[in-house]
Design a protein around this motif. Sequence first.
Motif, mmCIF file in Angstrom:
data_model
loop_
_atom_site.group_PDB
_atom_site.id
_atom_site.type_symbol
_atom_site.label_atom_id
_atom_site.label_comp_id
_atom_site.label_asym_id
_atom_site.label_seq_id
_atom_site.Cartn_x
_atom_site.Cartn_y
_atom_site.Cartn_z
ATOM 1 N N ARG B 539 0.637 -1.134 -0.302
ATOM 2 C CA ARG B 539 0.090 0.349 -0.080
ATOM 3 C C ARG B 539 0.734 1.128 -0.108
ATOM 4 N NH1 ARG B 539 -1.705 2.799 4.677
ATOM 5 N NH2 ARG B 539 -3.129 4.318 4.257
ATOM 6 N N ILE B 637 -6.268 -2.628 -5.116
ATOM 7 C CA ILE B 637 -6.555 -1.095 -4.194
ATOM 8 C C ILE B 637 -5.870 -0.178 -4.564
ATOM 9 C CG2 ILE B 637 -7.205 -0.564 -2.077
ATOM 10 C CD1 ILE B 637 -7.705 -3.540 -0.515
ATOM 11 N N ASP B 649 -8.935 6.858 2.119
ATOM 12 C CA ASP B 649 -8.632 5.429 1.810
ATOM 13 C C ASP B 649 -9.812 4.399 1.054
ATOM 14 O OD1 ASP B 649 -7.913 3.183 1.760
ATOM 15 O OD2 ASP B 649 -6.235 4.057 3.349
ATOM 16 N N LEU B 651 -10.239 1.652 1.402
ATOM 17 C CA LEU B 651 -11.109 0.538 2.396
ATOM 18 C C LEU B 651 -12.325 1.573 3.243
ATOM 19 C CD1 LEU B 651 -7.995 -0.958 3.492
ATOM 20 C CD2 LEU B 651 -9.644 -2.678 2.489
ATOM 21 N N THR B 657 -15.675 -2.333 5.172
ATOM 22 C CA THR B 657 -13.737 -2.085 5.546
ATOM 23 C C THR B 657 -13.942 -0.877 6.639
ATOM 24 O OG1 THR B 657 -12.563 -1.680 3.709
ATOM 25 C CG2 THR B 657 -13.228 -4.084 4.724
ATOM 26 N N ARG B 658 -14.917 0.274 6.422
ATOM 27 C CA ARG B 658 -15.012 1.206 6.460
ATOM 28 C C ARG B 658 -14.278 0.935 8.737
ATOM 29 N NH1 ARG B 658 -18.727 6.366 6.089
ATOM 30 N NH2 ARG B 658 -18.786 6.053 2.995
ATOM 31 N N TRP B 661 -11.096 0.213 8.666
ATOM 32 C CA TRP B 661 -10.238 0.930 8.424
ATOM 33 C C TRP B 661 -10.330 2.499 9.367
ATOM 34 C CZ3 TRP B 661 -9.450 5.802 7.137
ATOM 35 C CH2 TRP B 661 -8.212 6.159 6.292
#
Lengths: 422, 779, 101
Positions: B539, B637, B649, B651, B657-658, B661
């Motif tokens: 990432r 991603i 982001d 995510l 996935t919030r 994250w």
Amino acid sequence: MVEIWPFVIVGAIAVAAAVLMLLEENAVHSALYLIVVMACISFLFLLLNAPFLAMIQLTVYAGAIMVLFLFVIMLLGAEKVLPADPGQGKNRMRWFTPLAVILTVGLLFVIGTPLLVGDSDERLAAQPMVRVLNVAPDAGIIDVYAGDELIASGLAFGDASPLVTLAAGEQAISIVESAADQAGAQAASTLTLEPDSVQTIIAYGTGEQPTLALVAEDLSSVPDRSSRVTVFHANPEAPTVSFVDFGAEFVEDDTQVLLADLAPGERAEPVILREGEVDWAVVDASNHANVLYDMPDFEIARDRSDLIVIAGQRIFDGSLRTVAVPVETPAEPTFGSPRAIGFELFTTYMLPFQLLAMLLLAAMVGAIVLTHREPDKSRRRVIGRRRVSRPLTSVIASQVGTDITTANGSPAQLPDADAVGK
Amino acid sequence: MENYPVLVPLIILIPSIGAFINLFWGARLSEKWVGSIGTIASGLAFLVAVLLFVYLSGSNYQSVVIDPPLLDGWIRLPSGGVEIPWQMRVDTLSVTMMLVVTGVGSLIHVYSMGYMHGDPQFHRFFAYLNMFLAFMLVLVTGNNLLMLFVGWEGVGLCSFLLIGFWYGKAKGVGWKNSNAARKAFIVNRIGDFGVLMAMFLTFWTFGTLDFYKPGEIANPGLASHAEVEGGQAEVAAAEAGDAEHAAASGEPVFTDNEHIVTSQLGIFSQAKRLIDEQRTVSFGSLTLPIGTVLTLITLFMLLGATGKSAQIPLFVWLPDAMAGPTPVSALIHAATMVTAGVYLMVRSNVFFHYAEFTSLVVTLIGASTAIVAGFIAIGQWDIKKVLAYSTVSQLGFMVAAVGVGAYGAAMFHLVTHAFFKALLFLGSGSVIHGMEHGHHHAAHAHNHGDEHHAEEEEFDPQDMRNMGGLRHRMPVTYWTYLIGTLALAGIFPFAGFWSKDEILADSWLAGIVDGNVSGYIAFGVLLLAAGFTAFYMWRQVSLVFLGQPRTEAARHAPESVPSMTIPLVVLAVLSVAAGFFNVPTGALGLENVFGAHRFTFWLEQSVEYAHAGTFQWVIALGALVVALGAMYLADGIYRRRGLDEQQRDPLYVGGGTRPLWRLSNARLYWDETYSRLFEQPFNRTAKFLGDTVDWAFLHDYVHDTVIYKGFNAIGDLLARPIDLGLIDGAVNGLGRLTQAISAGLRRVQSGYVRVYALSLLLGVVLVIIVLLLPLLGRG
Amino acid sequence: MVVQTEAFIMLSMVLFVLGTLGVLLKRNAILVFMSIELMLNATNLAIAAFAHQWGQVDGHLFVFFIITVAAAEVAVGLALIVAIFRAKRSINIDELHQMEG
């Protein structure tokens, strides 16, 4: 002895005069009353056998001191002093008079009570005074011991030792040869000495061992121009004697017997004889014609007390001759007489006498200094002249009868008392 | 060559001299001089370490204890029975650490010459760097726990100084820096308490703090050779691991420590003896078996390690420590200081071997730290924060390895991690420098001064959202960073692959062979953490280097100067090569090329329980798959899709996935929780103590009212009633009495004569009464 | 009848007490002085009585001395009174209280 009535009367007069002195307002009167008191006291002095004091009291006290008082009273014009106003300043002292009176009366009581209640001490007896007379013909020169004390030394025949004071009571008197040890005493005896007495120890008698006799004397005062004579017969080998004054030679029966029949070892009573010369003879008492010893022109002085001892003296051929040994002692002066006073004053009290003289001198100077003023010639104040009532000069003048005036005719006044330099 | 160990005091002395010179005279010297002095000092220390390595290699790895000059007899208190000699240990473990510290340190010195160029406190920086080196070397060369602790504290101090290096920056930034420094120091202190307690217990139990006394053998069970002969002989002997075998084969065996009395042994040999004899230790009225005591000692050591090596729960200082200059982060918070905890535990492997409970705890802590830190790293935007949490996660790997008893694996990972993490940090520093220069350039190019300041303030050169496409602008940085990332992610054949897989294999084996449940747990968790590692690293690479530049600054970022890029290259080479130091047996025949377990064998001379394991290629493969898969996911991603217009982001944007994250981005609210739990009550208590107890009570009440007013009241009492009233009254009263009496008596002197006469009469009467009274009695 | 010495002493005492009263109660300085003389006379009487009792002539000598001293004292005292009179124009002793406490 003092008699009671003169005492009471004069005492009363004195007390009265004293009270009056205090009560009088007039100072002159008070002074005069005081003089009266002094006169009374003078009289009381006479009662107490103090003639000298009486004279002094009158002359000095009443005669000088009081006169001085009067001088000053008249000078200050104090014969009348107005009493101060009792109101001012005296309030706080009102307690004074009662308290003074109480204290004074208390003093009277305090002194009086023991006086009346208590006993007074007995007068202590004086110790005997003794001397020794050696009239032993064969003893030689002797020393005399009283106990262990040597009271006479080197006494030959006819010598008398001076008076010594011994303790009263029994004393062992021993006589030894002069400068010899006391152990080898020629004579020793125990004599009783009485207090208040004057005794003469007479060593007499023949032989190696003299006899000791104790003869009392009297030294008290004799009347004026007289003398006291005491006789003691200390010759055992002589007969009884008499003292005879044959008087004028040619006058019959002018014989005066002064002392009769004095046996050996006897002591005659003291007689008082006027002063003068006498011709005495010591004669046999039984036969006045037998003159044992002649005493022509025997002087009898005044104020003396003589002791005449008839003793035997050994003369060159060994025989015994009768002699009269005089022992002369001055008699005491009369109690209170000036002679007695002077006697003490110029011996024992010489120093105080001189000191007092100095004191008098100082007092004289002091008096002059205190009263001395510078003569104030500059100004003579006219104002405020002190007028004295009846100043002394006018008194004197009235008494004398004449006027005493000054040069300018006005009556004499005393110096101005105001102009006192400050 | 036999005398090389004598040089070991130099390794501490030379950096100290460098620090001394730079501290006092650095301000007057030019940057070139200052930097040279610092770097040369560091380089000379590296040289000494190399010489020691040469010596050990040539002398059958015999450990040597050196007495440094001038310090003989210190510390010795005969009355207390305290003997803690200042001695330095030259053995394989300490030389390993020395090499890492001085080697990486020297590279970072070179890098700093470029990175800190233009800083007004340039000399101070180098002085602190040298000082840090000196203290770290004291830590690793110490032959006893006390020397270790001295170094421990010293590096803590230097960390504080270096984190807060820019304390003077304006607009609150300097304050934030010093806050971070303080946080590091204070949190470390909690760990230091642990080390202290471990020291006290150790001294109480064993009567000494020395690891091994001079003449002692560290690993007496290890058969060794009269001379070193090629890798084969070593492998055979290591495989045998058997003294009898070696003896039977005619090889001489080292004598062990059995002929030495217990009191002459170091703490580890004593511990083994005591465990064998099942002895007890008495603490006054309390008596504990030796096993319990060892457990206690190791638990306290673990506390110290959690502090220094940033484990749960004391890791919170490490992310904040990124406030310091990047070289500092590279050296201290990646390569060296944070490894001190691991070093301590590896050095005390004998204790941990016998303290099974502690080992379990260690494993759990290490594993949980690895996963938690890895999770947090996913959601970070700051380039250095990602690396910081990555460090924490990797340290968790090392600690977990220690927990399962893989001491050699832990050390191996320590060494490799030092290389690639330092590389990554230095690379990030290069990126940040480039971003700053690019921003400056862009700002000047576009705006001629009007909005100059405003833009500069808001621009964060460390935020990855501002970067992108830097691979074209900064190629050297890009390629070296890439190598570092692959190494960290554990991709074959880079260094991380070998070290991380050894840990995974050893924990699996610990589970299978020894039957430790902790081994299974550790394996599972660590595998997942490895996946996280690959994910967030790719990432980062995608966001920073790949894609397109997202800001003008990124567009104009220049490459860094050679003094910064050359160390990157060196470290990249090491990141590739280091893995082959410790090729396990059965690794596809590579062990025949490089020698099997060279590092483990080397380490075994000092670390008794550093056993080597065979290559578990199933696990290795599985880990590789996991890592590649994670990287592929991240690539999809972040590179292909990229950030959206608002630079959020993906995510976060993606619904499922919030929450996760957000949790990650918020760092699991760890600092906030600590603040709520500890800081605020502490502040409240301090405020209470300060305001109420100290001011209101002590100052106002006790001082002012009780003491001051009371004293004044007493003084008043003494002065007025007593002194004035009583004493003065008495004295004056005496005078007044005299006056009164005299006034009364004066009235006697009325001045009136008659009164005087009366008083006379009164006296006369009284006297006569007294005199005549006896007469009355008689009469 | 023989007069005892105590009678003389008693008489002397009475005169002495009278003199004391005079000293205390009289305001005229000269009268005070005369009271003092009275006291002295009383004392003389007492001493002479005792001298008679003991037969010692020393008592007479003492009286002699007293008389002498009295004379000196009177001289100086009267000089003082004269001096005071010149200063204060009064011989009231109650006005002489300047030396008071």
